[in-house]
Write a protein that holds these residues in place. Sequence first.
Motif, PDB file in Angstrom:
ATOM      1  N   LEU A  44       0.856  -1.192   0.000  1.00  0.00           N
ATOM      2  CA  LEU A  44       0.000   0.000   0.000  1.00  0.00           C
ATOM      3  C   LEU A  44       0.885   1.232   0.000  1.00  0.00           C
ATOM      4  O   LEU A  44       1.638   1.457   0.939  1.00  0.00           O
ATOM      5  N   GLY A  45       0.789   2.008  -1.068  1.00  0.00           N
ATOM      6  CA  GLY A  45       1.577   3.221  -1.162  1.00  0.00           C
ATOM      7  C   GLY A  45       1.117   4.273  -0.159  1.00  0.00           C
ATOM      8  O   GLY A  45      -0.037   4.271   0.293  1.00  0.00           O
ATOM      9  N   LEU A  46       2.024   5.184   0.186  1.00  0.00           N
ATOM     10  CA  LEU A  46       1.677   6.271   1.088  1.00  0.00           C
ATOM     11  C   LEU A  46       0.682   7.230   0.437  1.00  0.00           C
ATOM     12  O   LEU A  46       0.556   7.287  -0.789  1.00  0.00           O
ATOM     13  N   GLN A  47      -0.003   7.992   1.285  1.00  0.00           N
ATOM     14  CA  GLN A  47      -0.992   8.945   0.786  1.00  0.00           C
ATOM     15  C   GLN A  47      -0.320  10.222   0.276  1.00  0.00           C
ATOM     16  O   GLN A  47       0.396  10.893   1.034  1.00  0.00           O
ATOM     17  N   PRO A  48      -0.530  10.581  -0.982  1.00  0.00           N
ATOM     18  CA  PRO A  48      -0.049  11.882  -1.445  1.00  0.00           C
ATOM     19  C   PRO A  48      -0.835  12.995  -0.744  1.00  0.00           C
ATOM     20  O   PRO A  48      -2.042  12.880  -0.524  1.00  0.00           O
ATOM     21  N   LYS A  49      -0.145  14.068  -0.385  1.00  0.00           N
ATOM     22  CA  LYS A  49      -0.824  15.187   0.258  1.00  0.00           C
ATOM     23  C   LYS A  49      -1.903  15.782  -0.652  1.00  0.00           C
ATOM     24  O   LYS A  49      -2.902  16.322  -0.181  1.00  0.00           O
ATOM     25  N   SER A  50      -1.710  15.668  -1.952  1.00  0.00           N
ATOM     26  CA  SER A  50      -2.676  16.231  -2.898  1.00  0.00           C
ATOM     27  C   SER A  50      -3.961  15.420  -2.995  1.00  0.00           C
ATOM     28  O   SER A  50      -4.964  15.906  -3.527  1.00  0.00           O
ATOM     29  N   ALA A  51      -3.964  14.185  -2.469  1.00  0.00           N
ATOM     30  CA  ALA A  51      -5.146  13.322  -2.606  1.00  0.00           C
ATOM     31  C   ALA A  51      -6.375  13.952  -1.958  1.00  0.00           C
ATOM     32  O   ALA A  51      -7.480  13.899  -2.509  1.00  0.00           O
ATOM     33  N   LYS A  52      -6.195  14.547  -0.788  1.00  0.00           N
ATOM     34  CA  LYS A  52      -7.333  15.155  -0.085  1.00  0.00           C
ATOM     35  C   LYS A  52      -7.952  16.278  -0.923  1.00  0.00           C
ATOM     36  O   LYS A  52      -9.177  16.423  -0.982  1.00  0.00           O
ATOM     37  N   LYS A  53      -7.120  17.062  -1.572  1.00  0.00           N
ATOM     38  CA  LYS A  53      -7.626  18.149  -2.420  1.00  0.00           C
ATOM     39  C   LYS A  53      -8.508  17.603  -3.540  1.00  0.00           C
ATOM     40  O   LYS A  53      -9.588  18.141  -3.818  1.00  0.00           O
ATOM     41  N   TYR A  54      -8.058  16.538  -4.169  1.00  0.00           N
ATOM     42  CA  TYR A  54      -8.830  15.959  -5.273  1.00  0.00           C
ATOM     43  C   TYR A  54     -10.151  15.385  -4.771  1.00  0.00           C
ATOM     44  O   TYR A  54     -11.180  15.494  -5.434  1.00  0.00           O
ATOM     45  N   VAL A  55     -10.117  14.730  -3.596  1.00  0.00           N
ATOM     46  CA  VAL A  55     -11.353  14.191  -3.025  1.00  0.00           C
ATOM     47  C   VAL A  55     -12.273  15.327  -2.606  1.00  0.00           C
ATOM     48  O   VAL A  55     -13.488  15.286  -2.843  1.00  0.00           O
ATOM     49  N   ASP A  56     -11.707  16.366  -2.007  1.00  0.00           N
ATOM     50  CA  ASP A  56     -12.528  17.506  -1.577  1.00  0.00           C
ATOM     51  C   ASP A  56     -13.213  18.180  -2.761  1.00  0.00           C
ATOM     52  O   ASP A  56     -14.336  18.683  -2.638  1.00  0.00           O
ATOM     53  N   GLU A  57     -12.555  18.209  -3.907  1.00  0.00           N
ATOM     54  CA  GLU A  57     -13.181  18.783  -5.101  1.00  0.00           C
ATOM     55  C   GLU A  57     -14.471  18.047  -5.443  1.00  0.00           C
ATOM     56  O   GLU A  57     -15.490  18.660  -5.759  1.00  0.00           O
ATOM     57  N   VAL A  58     -14.408  16.722  -5.356  1.00  0.00           N
ATOM     58  CA  VAL A  58     -15.603  15.925  -5.655  1.00  0.00           C
ATOM     59  C   VAL A  58     -16.677  16.164  -4.599  1.00  0.00           C
ATOM     60  O   VAL A  58     -17.864  16.323  -4.918  1.00  0.00           O
ATOM     61  N   MET A  59     -16.261  16.186  -3.337  1.00  0.00           N
ATOM     62  CA  MET A  59     -17.220  16.423  -2.264  1.00  0.00           C
ATOM     63  C   MET A  59     -17.892  17.789  -2.406  1.00  0.00           C
ATOM     64  O   MET A  59     -19.116  17.925  -2.201  1.00  0.00           O
ATOM     65  N   ASP A  60     -17.111  18.802  -2.768  1.00  0.00           N
ATOM     66  CA  ASP A  60     -17.688  20.138  -2.955  1.00  0.00           C
ATOM     67  C   ASP A  60     -18.652  20.167  -4.137  1.00  0.00           C
ATOM     68  O   ASP A  60     -19.718  20.788  -4.070  1.00  0.00           O
ATOM     69  N   ASP A  61     -18.273  19.494  -5.212  1.00  0.00           N
ATOM     70  CA  ASP A  61     -19.173  19.447  -6.373  1.00  0.00           C
ATOM     71  C   ASP A  61     -20.463  18.717  -6.038  1.00  0.00           C
ATOM     72  O   ASP A  61     -21.551  19.107  -6.474  1.00  0.00           O
ATOM     73  N   TRP A  62     -20.338  17.651  -5.256  1.00  0.00           N
ATOM     74  CA  TRP A  62     -21.531  16.914  -4.827  1.00  0.00           C
ATOM     75  C   TRP A  62     -22.428  17.816  -3.985  1.00  0.00           C
ATOM     76  O   TRP A  62     -23.652  17.863  -4.160  1.00  0.00           O
ATOM     77  N   ALA A  63     -21.805  18.570  -3.061  1.00  0.00           N
ATOM     78  CA  ALA A  63     -22.576  19.458  -2.187  1.00  0.00           C
ATOM     79  C   ALA A  63     -23.234  20.595  -2.961  1.00  0.00           C
ATOM     80  O   ALA A  63     -24.406  20.932  -2.726  1.00  0.00           O
ATOM     81  N   ASN A  64     -22.500  21.170  -3.906  1.00  0.00           N
ATOM     82  CA  ASN A  64     -22.978  22.378  -4.571  1.00  0.00           C
ATOM     83  C   ASN A  64     -23.785  22.120  -5.834  1.00  0.00           C
ATOM     84  O   ASN A  64     -24.605  22.955  -6.236  1.00  0.00           O
ATOM     85  N   LEU A  65     -23.535  20.981  -6.468  1.00  0.00           N
ATOM     86  CA  LEU A  65     -24.198  20.700  -7.750  1.00  0.00           C
ATOM     87  C   LEU A  65     -25.125  19.497  -7.693  1.00  0.00           C
ATOM     88  O   LEU A  65     -25.985  19.352  -8.571  1.00  0.00           O
TER      89      LEU A  65
END
Length: 425
Positions: A44-65
């Motif tokens: 299992l590879g380590l978590q990239p710090k950027s992963a949360k940003k990409y997931v948050d983008e989807v969560m925000d789109d789900w919330a707003n759209l």
Amino acid sequence: MEFSNTREFARSMDKEDPLATYKDEFIFPEVNNKKVIYFTGNSLGLQPKSAKKYVDEVMDDWANLAVEGHFYAEKPWWDYHERFSEKLAKVVGAKPPEITVMNTLTVNLHLLMVSFYRPDAKRYKIICEEKAFPSDQYMIASQVKFHGFNPEDAVVEVKKRAGENHFRTEDILKKIEEIGDECALVLFGGVNYYSGQVLDMETITRAGHEIGAKVGWDLAHAVGNIELKLHEWNVDFAAWCSYKYMNSGPGNASGCFINEKYHELKEIPRFEGWWGHSKERRFLMEPEFQPEPDAHAWQISNAPILALAPYLASLDMFEKVGMPALIEKRNKIVAYLEFVLHQIDEEVESDFEIITPSNQNERGTQLSVFLHGEGKELFNYLMKNGVIIDWREPNVIRLAPAPFYCSYEDMYEFGQILKRGILKI
């Protein structure tokens, strides 16, 4: 290059490493209030710090759209999976239309075998390696039973020679020739999960085709690790997970390669669903399946966007760095780890055996080490002292210094911890 088992030398290597700064792009667990030395990117590879940003983008789109996110998100969900094709094609040596991302690894191997394992009374056997990863063993056995055959007859395993740790290419080729026109499918792991051996995929693929069989590859331990040329090698199909060297998160989505020569075969057998239906007509809800013109025709259900987001985050780093740079560092850091292991072995008069091939062309990031006379007590010591490694029975530790986030100083420090552990135990 002449190595030295000193901290100063290791730090000098890190200063010259063009990928050194990427270590700061990942999140490390801590043991004893100190970042670990992480050797299990092959699991299992380590978590990239950027992963949360990409997931948050989807969560925000789900919330707003809400449902409109399918079409009006910054990265619309209805074609989110298409963003992977070009980037992954560079990683695996394919054409972008030959790549799709869906499901998980064993699920995809089952689905691909619908198309590429078509046994009949004469040609029904599958050739694989002895002691393949258990999931592959279960999958292959269940496939032949599904088609009415006995695994004891239909599954042909190529074995290692007595007393040897590696598969010999000549033995694989001999078995393929021996089974001949009884063979329907050749299916191996491109990198052996236990020993870390890289198989000669080009030669084995050619041999399988010469006897009229289809050839597929499980690339779980290969993608993001070694150089691949799936299209050039004329591989029929391949699948891989994304959570090892691709750092996409636990149990995440699987990539698939389907050679372009099969894309226009509209009658090819496969399990079908609406996400493999023509993109332009998908929402017309037509009764007849009209396949996409590429590997996306093997899609079944709509993509799991929240799962794909961290995969895309990691893949964007692969796109920026490129496999040649990763492989160049991989070769150096694995060679240095090998050197450190031999140095410690001499200093403490232990009895390690590296069972991964010493030939650079036959290995990737992983070194598998047989701990003769040491046992799991040493493994537990290493884990408690901040070295995250992997244990495989009966007495093997697997070390995978992933080039994105492992440093040369990590290799030196591991050697010192290993030495203390042996002397203490």
